[in-house]
Design a protein around this motif. Structure first.
Motif, PDB file in Angstrom:
ATOM      1  N   ALA A 196       0.822  -1.208   0.000  1.00 18.95           N
ATOM      2  CA  ALA A 196       0.000   0.000   0.000  1.00 18.95           C
ATOM      3  C   ALA A 196       0.858   1.261   0.000  1.00 18.95           C
ATOM      4  N   VAL A 197       1.925   1.259   0.789  1.00 17.36           N
ATOM      5  CA  VAL A 197       2.824   2.414   0.824  1.00 17.36           C
ATOM      6  C   VAL A 197       3.497   2.602  -0.541  1.00 17.36           C
ATOM      7  N   GLY A 198       3.974   1.497  -1.121  1.00 16.93           N
ATOM      8  CA  GLY A 198       4.588   1.588  -2.447  1.00 16.93           C
ATOM      9  C   GLY A 198       3.618   2.110  -3.486  1.00 16.93           C
ATOM     10  N   PHE A 199       2.386   1.584  -3.464  1.00 12.90           N
ATOM     11  CA  PHE A 199       1.372   2.017  -4.427  1.00 12.90           C
ATOM     12  C   PHE A 199       1.059   3.500  -4.257  1.00 12.90           C
ATOM     13  N   ALA A 200       0.984   3.950  -2.997  1.00  7.23           N
ATOM     14  CA  ALA A 200       0.691   5.372  -2.725  1.00  7.23           C
ATOM     15  C   ALA A 200       1.810   6.279  -3.236  1.00  7.23           C
ATOM     16  N   HIS A 201       3.017   5.751  -3.353  1.00  8.13           N
ATOM     17  CA  HIS A 201       4.158   6.540  -3.835  1.00  8.13           C
ATOM     18  C   HIS A 201       4.457   6.290  -5.315  1.00  8.13           C
ATOM     19  N   GLY A 202       3.483   5.734  -6.005  1.00  5.05           N
ATOM     20  CA  GLY A 202       3.605   5.600  -7.442  1.00  5.05           C
ATOM     21  C   GLY A 202       4.355   4.373  -7.917  1.00  5.05           C
TER      22      GLY A 202
END
Length: 290
Positions: free
Chosen positions: A280-286
């Motif tokens: 989720a953190v990776g996805f939120a950072h593109g």
């Protein structure tokens, strides 16, 4: 919201088909699945799994009209919703072979009917009835092997084996490389991990067949077969973790597997939560995660 409705349907399916003893864990694993962050994005995953689960629940309750309607809507959300058809047919198979009993199954024709309608729409607006397949080939380099899912399975196994060899032979020699994996090693990791996920999905499908419901296992198997029928180049099983989020029987089978194994259950909950947080953190950072 769609994912919440899907969770309600999953819990009710477990209560009807497996006694409900692990309904809570089925929903828990569904919610903690590491790719579940897609439910917060503008993707069709939540809508699809909600429609698929409620269609299955409707068939389980002996409501063919509602099952056909929701199943057809699932196909419109994703053409892979056709994987529902064998399971719904098994659940609604008439006990008496009379004309009226067979006619009661006619709403299931809405599933292939929805796919045909979608193809006609694509032909009318884009001049290509199979644009959804051709776009996958253009952007994701997917193809349909002449041998179908067997060809896809062969590609996955071969790429996984080659990926494992690449990691064993090359990664230690690159210990001084800059941060981040070069593309060959990145592809190798994807191929190894996704082959492992495929093996796990097949094992859980077997567990579902033996301990949960044959109809649910049939849906799971059909989902896997459809996915294997369109492998991609370089990484044959690309996007497999996201694709499997619609295969809700896997979460039920996983809950059944850990029902009497508290340590394994705890390890899986922690692992799912940790991986899900990172994804989720990776996805939120593109970062592309799928």
């Amino acid at each position: 919201m769609s994912a919440g409705l899907a969770a309600v349907a999953i819990a009710r399916i477990v209560r009807l088909s497996a006694g409900g003893s692990y309904a809570g864990d089925s929903v828990l694993f569904f919610a903690l699945y590491p790719i579940a962050f897609v439910f917060t994005a503008a993707y069709s995953d939540g809508l699809f799994v909600a429609l698929a689960a409620w269609a299955y629940l409707s068939a389980l309750r002996g409501r063919p009209a509602l099952a056909g309607l929701l199943g057809g809507a699932a196909v419109l959300a994703r053409p892979t919703g056709m994987a529902l058809l064998p399971a719904l047919a098994l659940l609604l198979w008439p006990k008496r072979h009379t004309a009226r009993a067979w006619l009661a199954m006619s709403p299931l024709l809405l599933l292939p009917g929805a796919l045909v309608a979608y193809c006609l729409y694509l032909r009318s607006h884009f001049g290509d009835a199979f644009a959804f397949l051709h776009s996958e080939g253009a952007f994701w380099l997917r193809h349909v092997p002449a041998t179908g899912p067997i060809g896809g399975l062969w590609d996955a196994v071969r790429s996984g084996e080659q990926g494992a060899a690449e990691l064993v032979l090359h990664l230690p020699a690159r210990s001084g490389a800059p941060s981040g994996f070069p593309k060959p090693e990145e592809f190798a990791i994807w191929n190894v991990v996704q082959l492992a996920v495929l093996v796990a999905a097949c094992a859980l499908t077997w567990i579902c067949w033996k301990r949960v419901s044959r109809a649910a296992a049939l849906y799971s198997a059909a989902t896997i077969v459809l996915f294997l029928s369109a492998p991609a180049a370089v990484v044959p099983l690309v996007s497999e973790p996201r694709f499997l989020i619609g295969d809700f029987p896997l979460f039920i089978a996983l809950a059944a597997l850990v029902a009497d194994r508290p340590r394994l259950r705890g390890a899986l909950v922690v692992s799912f939560a940790g991986l899900g947080l990172l994804a989720a953190v990776g996805f939120a950072h593109g970062v592309w995660v799928s």
